[in-house]
Design an enzyme around this catalytic site. Structure first.
Site, mmCIF file in Angstrom:
data_model
loop_
_atom_site.group_PDB
_atom_site.id
_atom_site.type_symbol
_atom_site.label_atom_id
_atom_site.label_comp_id
_atom_site.label_asym_id
_atom_site.label_seq_id
_atom_site.Cartn_x
_atom_site.Cartn_y
_atom_site.Cartn_z
ATOM 1 N N LYS A 184 42.356 24.774 -55.829
ATOM 2 C CA LYS A 184 43.717 24.248 -55.748
ATOM 3 C C LYS A 184 43.773 22.836 -56.342
ATOM 4 C CE LYS A 184 47.450 23.416 -52.379
ATOM 5 N NZ LYS A 184 47.677 21.966 -52.471
ATOM 6 N N HIS A 236 49.628 18.504 -55.158
ATOM 7 C CA HIS A 236 49.539 18.139 -53.747
ATOM 8 C C HIS A 236 50.858 17.506 -53.288
ATOM 9 C CE1 HIS A 236 45.593 18.232 -51.445
ATOM 10 N NE2 HIS A 236 46.508 18.126 -50.504
ATOM 11 N N ASP A 261 52.672 25.659 -56.918
ATOM 12 C CA ASP A 261 53.552 25.039 -55.941
ATOM 13 C C ASP A 261 54.203 23.819 -56.586
ATOM 14 O OD1 ASP A 261 51.817 22.850 -55.841
ATOM 15 O OD2 ASP A 261 50.997 23.335 -53.880
ATOM 16 N N GLY A 306 55.564 24.823 -49.277
ATOM 17 C CA GLY A 306 54.866 24.147 -48.194
ATOM 18 C C GLY A 306 55.770 23.566 -47.128
#
Length: 229
Positions: free
Chosen positions: A102, A126, A157, A180
């Site tokens: 990731k 992140h 993401d 998330g």
């Protein structure tokens, strides 16, 4: 809630008890969890933790390699480090389940992950907290897909909030999308029911987009269905 909605939850590592809680949740839900471990400087520790995740029944194990210089880790960042192809290969070869890296944001990084034997990557910044001036994940996604083709499963993401957002990243080359923060809110506010409701709302939005774009299946969502400027 994730089980009822038919989605795959990810849990993290780093905060006290976070990995333990994630693995307990996995065991309680038939292994339904992809635990994500930190890139510990001691690769033996990383491998041991990844193996614990597999033993808990997780269908895959992830490592957020971009946390190697993650400021939010505070003084603990000194116990983390960047990972070489050999490091990642050692982790991947130690596991009976797929290994996912990731925090990949370049075609070069994706190719290194393929070389290391990773089953997949997550294109991620992140949440913009590692490098605040990093490119948007949607911008780098096409070049990453072009570089690795079908060698890796690509998840993405980064600010994905609507079914239209999911549609767009699938069209740009992702195999799956991750959300998330909204799920944290849904879980705290509504528990399992909140998670299920939020997931089903995103599914309905995506299905609406697919209908309007004449995409009967996910495979029909291609780059030709969107306009990129």
């Amino acid at each position: 809630g994730a089980a009822r909605a038919g989605i795959l939850p990810f849990t993290g590592d780093g905060a006290p008890g976070q990995l333990k809680d994630g693995l307990e949740a996995a065991k309680a839900n038939g292994g339904l969890d992809v635990a994500t471990v930190k890139p510990w400087r001691d690769n033996g520790k990383l491998i041991a933790q990844a193996q614990r995740c597999a033993e808990a029944g997780c269908p895959a194990v992830a490592c957020d390699i971009d946390a190697a210089a993650f400021a939010n880790m505070g003084s603990a960042v000194k116990t983390l480090s960047s990972k070489s192809v050999a490091d990642l290969r050692a982790v991947a070869e130690s596991l009976p389940v797929p290994f996912i890296a990731k925090g990949v944001m370049t075609a070069e990084g994706a190719l290194k992950c393929a070389e290391a034997g990773c089953a997949g990557i997550i294109v991620s910044t992140h949440g913009g907290r590692v490098m605040t001036d990093a490119e948007a994940t949607a911008k780098v996604l096409p070049e990453i897909r072009a570089a690795v083709g079908g060698r890796l499963t690509i998840i993405v993401d980064g600010g994905i909030r609507t079914g239209a957002d999911i549609f767009k990243v699938l069209a740009l080359g992702a195999d799956a999308a991750m959300i998330g923060r909204p799920f944290v809110v849904a879980a705290h506010g509504g528990g399992a029911e909140g998670v299920e409701l939020y997931a089903n709302t995103k599914r309905a939005e995506l299905e609406y987009m697919m209908t309007m774009a004449n995409c009967p299946t996910i495979k029909d969502i291609t780059a030709e269905k969107i306009s990129v400027e």
